[in-house]
Design an enzyme around this catalytic site. Sequence first.
Site, PDB file in Angstrom:
ATOM      1  N   SER A 222      28.617  11.109 -14.554  1.00  0.00           N
ATOM      2  CA  SER A 222      28.558  11.623 -16.099  1.00  0.00           C
ATOM      3  C   SER A 222      27.162  12.242 -16.522  1.00  0.00           C
ATOM      4  O   SER A 222      26.063  12.535 -15.696  1.00  0.00           O
ATOM      5  CB  SER A 222      28.181  10.007 -16.584  1.00  0.00           C
ATOM      6  OG  SER A 222      26.919   9.402 -16.289  1.00  0.00           O
ATOM      7  N   MET A 223      27.241  13.234 -17.625  1.00  0.00           N
ATOM      8  CA  MET A 223      26.587  14.265 -17.679  1.00  0.00           C
ATOM      9  C   MET A 223      26.215  14.254 -19.332  1.00  0.00           C
ATOM     10  O   MET A 223      25.897  15.249 -19.830  1.00  0.00           O
ATOM     11  CB  MET A 223      27.132  15.800 -17.465  1.00  0.00           C
ATOM     12  CG  MET A 223      27.619  15.779 -16.117  1.00  0.00           C
ATOM     13  SD  MET A 223      28.397  17.621 -15.593  1.00  0.00           S
ATOM     14  CE  MET A 223      29.621  17.263 -16.584  1.00  0.00           C
ATOM     15  N   GLY A 224      25.984  13.136 -19.910  1.00  0.00           N
ATOM     16  CA  GLY A 224      25.620  13.083 -21.094  1.00  0.00           C
ATOM     17  C   GLY A 224      26.504  13.763 -22.257  1.00  0.00           C
ATOM     18  O   GLY A 224      27.866  13.666 -22.163  1.00  0.00           O
ATOM     19  N   GLY A 227      29.709  15.550 -21.214  1.00  0.00           N
ATOM     20  CA  GLY A 227      30.776  14.900 -20.560  1.00  0.00           C
ATOM     21  C   GLY A 227      30.633  14.588 -19.169  1.00  0.00           C
ATOM     22  O   GLY A 227      29.707  14.157 -18.822  1.00  0.00           O
ATOM     23  N   GLY A 253      27.622   4.374 -20.846  1.00  0.00           N
ATOM     24  CA  GLY A 253      28.175   4.469 -19.490  1.00  0.00           C
ATOM     25  C   GLY A 253      28.710   3.654 -18.735  1.00  0.00           C
ATOM     26  O   GLY A 253      29.854   3.691 -17.956  1.00  0.00           O
ATOM     27  N   ASP A 254      28.687   2.146 -19.437  1.00  0.00           N
ATOM     28  CA  ASP A 254      29.352   1.338 -18.838  1.00  0.00           C
ATOM     29  C   ASP A 254      30.936   1.205 -19.445  1.00  0.00           C
ATOM     30  O   ASP A 254      31.625   0.649 -18.747  1.00  0.00           O
ATOM     31  CB  ASP A 254      28.737   0.118 -19.238  1.00  0.00           C
ATOM     32  CG  ASP A 254      27.293  -0.345 -18.716  1.00  0.00           C
ATOM     33  OD1 ASP A 254      26.868   0.550 -17.625  1.00  0.00           O
ATOM     34  OD2 ASP A 254      26.372  -0.823 -19.641  1.00  0.00           O
TER      35      ASP A 254
END
Length: 309
Positions: A222-224, A227, A253-254
């Site tokens: 994950s890259m905020g 995306g 994120g979960d």
Amino acid sequence: MRVLTVTFNPAIDQTVTLDRLVPGEVHRAHAVRQNAGGKGVNVASCLADWGLAVAAYGLLGSDNAASFDALLGAKRIEDRFIRIPGATRVNLKLVDAAGTTDINLDGIAIDLGRAEMVAATIGEAAQADDIVVLAGSLPPGCPPDTYAALTRRLSAKGCRVVLDTSGLPLKCALERPVLPRVIKPNRHELAQFLGRDLPDGAALVAAARALQARGLGLVVVSMGEDGALFVSREGALCARLAIGRLASTVGAGDAMVAGIVAALAQGASLERTARLATAFAVAKLGMAGPNLPDLASVEALAPRSSSRP
């Protein structure tokens, strides 16, 4: 096929909304909200909203379990938590225009016996083809190789293990011969594990490909706002979706992990997995707490997410 989540270190997330966070200053909050949380709890909550039957395992402090009782009961999540003396930690989320500042506590200290109780409970319940989500940090006293040992035990039963953790527990899990089916570190957690910077997309893809080639079925980074990167035997692609109404970033994120699990349960392609997981994460941003909107709203977002190599 069933979905089981394991949360050794749950938390009550107390979210405080401010105009602007200024260190050292006195602030007046606009709103305060508490939600039963912890990574595995958040994943279970989103999957229940999606309509999947899910059972939640782990450890809960008996002194303040009421919010967890209410969440699990309201969403018909099978409650397999072991109650232990003490209070589940309360994590503070300070939200202002700049974003969310997290202040996370360690959790209730446990001994090896309690860690083994959870491992035994989940090990006895899990069956072949179940999806088991091992998520979050480990509390003080819990051996750092707990997830590694559980991955070996569950994989031997034919379970598909999805691991979302960081630091030493992630390192232990990825240095063993038996690897999880899926991992989802963020960019910083992956760089920390590798011990080197990942300055650009090419470096991220190379690192994820190297991990996947070792036997992982799917690596998601994950890259905020950029995306997420998805790498499997089908290839590598990035998925991104414009953010609409923002209610809370806590648990996004979960929610992405929940979307990955939902896609895994469908036997979805890499592209479908990337689109659905991204839709889960963005849909959750419009909701307070670990919740999703109705199924149709989430499905409507999936085709809108852009995916590219």
